[in-house]
Design a protein around this motif. Structure first.
Motif, PDB file in Angstrom:
ATOM      1  N   ARG A 132      69.174 -41.284  67.181  1.00  0.00           N
ATOM      2  CA  ARG A 132      68.377 -40.909  66.003  1.00  0.00           C
ATOM      3  C   ARG A 132      68.508 -39.430  65.665  1.00  0.00           C
ATOM      4  N   CYS A 133      69.028 -38.658  66.600  1.00  0.00           N
ATOM      5  CA  CYS A 133      69.118 -37.205  66.427  1.00  0.00           C
ATOM      6  C   CYS A 133      70.083 -36.851  65.302  1.00  0.00           C
ATOM      7  N   CYS A 134      69.639 -35.959  64.410  1.00  0.00           N
ATOM      8  CA  CYS A 134      70.501 -35.499  63.314  1.00  0.00           C
ATOM      9  C   CYS A 134      71.001 -34.076  63.556  1.00  0.00           C
ATOM     10  N   SER A 135      70.815 -33.574  64.771  1.00  0.00           N
ATOM     11  CA  SER A 135      71.355 -32.278  65.209  1.00  0.00           C
ATOM     12  C   SER A 135      70.839 -31.083  64.421  1.00  0.00           C
ATOM     13  N   SER A 136      69.596 -31.137  63.987  1.00  0.00           N
ATOM     14  CA  SER A 136      69.045 -30.024  63.216  1.00  0.00           C
ATOM     15  C   SER A 136      68.685 -28.828  64.096  1.00  0.00           C
ATOM     16  N   VAL A 154      73.840 -32.902  69.453  1.00  0.00           N
ATOM     17  CA  VAL A 154      72.789 -33.890  69.707  1.00  0.00           C
ATOM     18  C   VAL A 154      71.840 -33.374  70.792  1.00  0.00           C
ATOM     19  N   CYS A 200      60.616 -33.035  64.103  1.00  0.00           N
ATOM     20  CA  CYS A 200      61.966 -33.587  64.249  1.00  0.00           C
ATOM     21  C   CYS A 200      62.293 -34.469  63.042  1.00  0.00           C
ATOM     22  N   PRO A 201      63.300 -34.080  62.241  1.00  0.00           N
ATOM     23  CA  PRO A 201      63.605 -34.860  61.038  1.00  0.00           C
ATOM     24  C   PRO A 201      64.130 -36.267  61.329  1.00  0.00           C
ATOM     25  N   GLY A 202      64.746 -36.469  62.494  1.00  0.00           N
ATOM     26  CA  GLY A 202      65.266 -37.790  62.845  1.00  0.00           C
ATOM     27  C   GLY A 202      64.292 -38.632  63.639  1.00  0.00           C
ATOM     28  N   ARG A 203      63.122 -38.053  63.958  1.00  0.00           N
ATOM     29  CA  ARG A 203      62.119 -38.731  64.790  1.00  0.00           C
ATOM     30  C   ARG A 203      62.748 -39.202  66.102  1.00  0.00           C
ATOM     31  N   ALA A 204      63.564 -38.330  66.690  1.00  0.00           N
ATOM     32  CA  ALA A 204      64.281 -38.654  67.915  1.00  0.00           C
ATOM     33  C   ALA A 204      63.489 -38.355  69.184  1.00  0.00           C
TER      34      ALA A 204
END
Length: 65
Positions: free
Chosen positions: A9-13, A32, A55-59
């Motif tokens: 789910r990680c978008c690496s922000s 990641v 967290c934008p990806g809710r990871a």
């Protein structure tokens, strides 16, 4: 508190690393999320909750008893 991450789910922000570098890092290969401390000390718990919230990806998932 226990923390888990879902690399899929990680978008690496990098927001988590900025918020709590003692708990989170990023892979040099793809950016990641990497979990350094799955059971953070009490003084970092508030920052970990914030990292999960932003967290934008809710990871990031925070598990609390």
């Amino acid at each position: 508190m226990r923390v888990s991450v879902d690399p899929g789910r990680c978008c690496s922000s990098g927001q988590c690393v900025t918020a709590v570098p003692e708990v989170f890092d990023q892979s040099e290969d793809d950016g990641v999320v990497l979990l350094i401390q799955p059971e953070p000390p009490a003084d970092l718990r508030s920052a970990v909750r914030t990292a999960a919230a932003i967290c934008p990806g809710r990871a990031i998932t925070v598990h609390e008893p």
